[in-house]
Design an enzyme around this catalytic site. Structure first.
Site, PDB file in Angstrom:
ATOM      1  CG  LEU A   1      31.004  62.416  28.314  1.00  0.00           C
ATOM      2  CD1 LEU A   1      31.743  62.787  27.029  1.00  0.00           C
ATOM      3  CD2 LEU A   1      30.404  63.653  28.964  1.00  0.00           C
TER       4      LEU A   1
ATOM      5  NE  ARG B   1      25.212  61.898  42.090  1.00  0.00           N
ATOM      6  CZ  ARG B   1      25.469  63.208  41.948  1.00  0.00           C
ATOM      7  NH1 ARG B   1      24.671  63.955  41.226  1.00  0.00           N
ATOM      8  NH2 ARG B   1      26.518  63.757  42.531  1.00  0.00           N
TER       9      ARG B   1
ATOM     10  CB  SER C   1      21.072  60.711  35.802  1.00  0.00           C
ATOM     11  OG  SER C   1      21.919  60.942  36.913  1.00  0.00           O
TER      12      SER C   1
ATOM     13  CD  GLN D   1      29.095  70.280  40.649  1.00  0.00           C
ATOM     14  OE1 GLN D   1      29.685  71.128  40.002  1.00  0.00           O
ATOM     15  NE2 GLN D   1      28.070  69.618  40.124  1.00  0.00           N
TER      16      GLN D   1
ATOM     17  N   GLY E   1      32.015  64.558  32.910  1.00  0.00           N
ATOM     18  CA  GLY E   1      32.408  63.277  32.323  1.00  0.00           C
ATOM     19  C   GLY E   1      31.352  62.213  32.546  1.00  0.00           C
TER      20      GLY E   1
ATOM     21  N   GLY F   1      21.455  71.038  30.165  1.00  0.00           N
ATOM     22  CA  GLY F   1      20.277  70.200  30.000  1.00  0.00           C
ATOM     23  C   GLY F   1      19.130  70.637  30.896  1.00  0.00           C
TER      24      GLY F   1
ATOM     25  CG  HIS G   1      26.827  64.119  29.429  1.00  0.00           C
ATOM     26  ND1 HIS G   1      26.846  62.948  30.152  1.00  0.00           N
ATOM     27  CD2 HIS G   1      26.904  65.120  30.324  1.00  0.00           C
ATOM     28  CE1 HIS G   1      26.929  63.232  31.434  1.00  0.00           C
ATOM     29  NE2 HIS G   1      26.954  64.533  31.572  1.00  0.00           N
TER      30      HIS G   1
HETATM   31  O1  PAF Z   1      25.679  69.319  35.362  1.00  0.00           O
HETATM   32  C1  PAF Z   1      26.875  69.049  35.587  1.00  0.00           C
HETATM   33  O2  PAF Z   1      27.426  68.079  35.080  1.00  0.00           O
HETATM   34  C2  PAF Z   1      27.679  69.952  36.512  1.00  0.00           C
HETATM   35  O3  PAF Z   1      26.894  70.450  37.542  1.00  0.00           O
HETATM   36  C3  PAF Z   1      28.396  71.089  35.767  1.00  0.00           C
HETATM   37  C4  PAF Z   1      27.417  72.056  35.112  1.00  0.00           C
HETATM   38  C5  PAF Z   1      29.330  70.532  34.703  1.00  0.00           C
HETATM   39  C6  PAF Z   1      29.239  71.917  36.752  1.00  0.00           C
HETATM   40  O4  PAF Z   1      30.209  71.122  37.381  1.00  0.00           O
END
Ligand code: PAF
Length: 292
Positions: free
Chosen positions: A47, A201, A199, A75, A45, A161, A51
């Site tokens: 986005l 972030r 990004s 993660q 998300g 990406g 994306h």
């Molecule tokens: O790149 C990301 O946004 C994430 O690492 C992914 C591939 C959706 C996995 O959670």
């Protein structure tokens, strides 16, 4: 909705949304009954233009596009930004509607991970080193959730990406090693006007950090140019490290020249090599990479 299986299409113009794996499978089966190939774009998300380029590439590759939105807790380490990670479902759905996305998969953490979930996918080779040296939990979390998403959706194509280059190569290796029948499609990094890679972030950066952040691309371009012209790897990497510190980055987690497929470190420039870097600006980490 034709071919939409159990997907509910909200009446606000948003694409149909499914939350459970059964409904996802029903909807994808409906697309296939209608004779359509299916592309999956996995996202967390928030986005942005990066994306949207993945979603555009998915739409060009297949007549039906599924976008997953799931901020994957596994993660993130306990000290990372899982709670603060940007989330804006309403804005994401608006963008997906404008892009003509056919289906949005928005599982809950409970849908994805049962309380007694006991399986993980660990990818050595391209998943080792670089990001893993700093974030040892990261690629096991990514590989496990991407493996699940691919098995849940069974897309013909899944789109990633090049911005997250080590992630891309790690996913490719996992798909090859586990015989997952989806093709991985890579999309070049989308950049802001000053070169900063898009990004989620980037939103964490202050105005002054944002100005510094753009220097990462500039310094990587200079180093990649010199390496591509046959420059000495150790000398050029040291020069780039000094330039990054002088530009105001608070730390350089790594800058490395690697084989573009295996990500093994290279001591000499060669065709297909990739220059990858991760830097810190205050609490924010930025990663980027370039082909030579
Ligand atoms: O790149 C990301 O946004 C994430 O690492 C992914 C591939 C959706 C996995 O959670």
């Amino acid at each position: 909705m034709p071919g939409g299986g159990g997907a509910a299409a909200p009446d606000n113009g948003s694409p149909p949304i499914v939350r459970g794996v059964g409904d996802l499978r029903d909807a994808v089966a409906g697309f296939r009954r209608d004779g359509h190939r299916v592309a999956l774009v996995p996202t967390m998300g928030a986005l942005h233009a990066g994306h949207m380029a993945l979603i555009g590439a998915a739409g060009e590759a297949c007549p039906r596009t599924v976008v997953s939105i799931f901020v994957n807790p596994t993660q993130f380490s306990p000290s990372e930004d899982f709670a603060a990670y940007p989330r804006d479902d309403a804005e994401d759905l608006r963008k997906l509607a404008a892009a003509g996305t056919d289906l949005v998969f928005m599982p809950t953490a409970g849908d994805m991970y049962a309380a007694d979930f006991a399986t993980s996918v660990s990818v050595a080779g391209p998943g080792a080193g670089l990001e893993s040296a700093v974030r040892p939990h990261f690629f096991t979390g990514v590989a496990t959730v991407v493996c699940k998403l691919l098995l849940q959706c069974l897309p013909d194509i899944a789109v990633f990406g090049e911005k997250d280059y080590q992630q891309l190569q790690t996913v490719r290796r996992m798909v090859r090693d586990l015989d997952i029948a989806s093709e991985i499609l890579a999309v070049p990094t989308v950049r802001e006007a000053d070169g900063l890679a898009c990004s989620s972030r980037n939103d964490y950066l202050t105005a002054s950090q944002r100005r510094t952040a753009a220097r990462l691309y500039e310094i990587l371009c200079q180093a990649a140019g010199r390496l591509g012209a046959g420059g000495d790897v150790i000398a050029e990497i040291e020069r780039a490290m000094v330039a990054l510190r002088e530009a105001g980055f608070d730390g350089v987690d790594y800058i490395a020249l690697c084989d573009g497929e295996t990500l093994e470190p290279l001591s000499e420039p060669r065709q297909g090599a990739r220059l990858l870097a991760a830097v810190r600006l205050g609490p924010t980490r930025l990663i980027d990479n370039l082909a030579l």
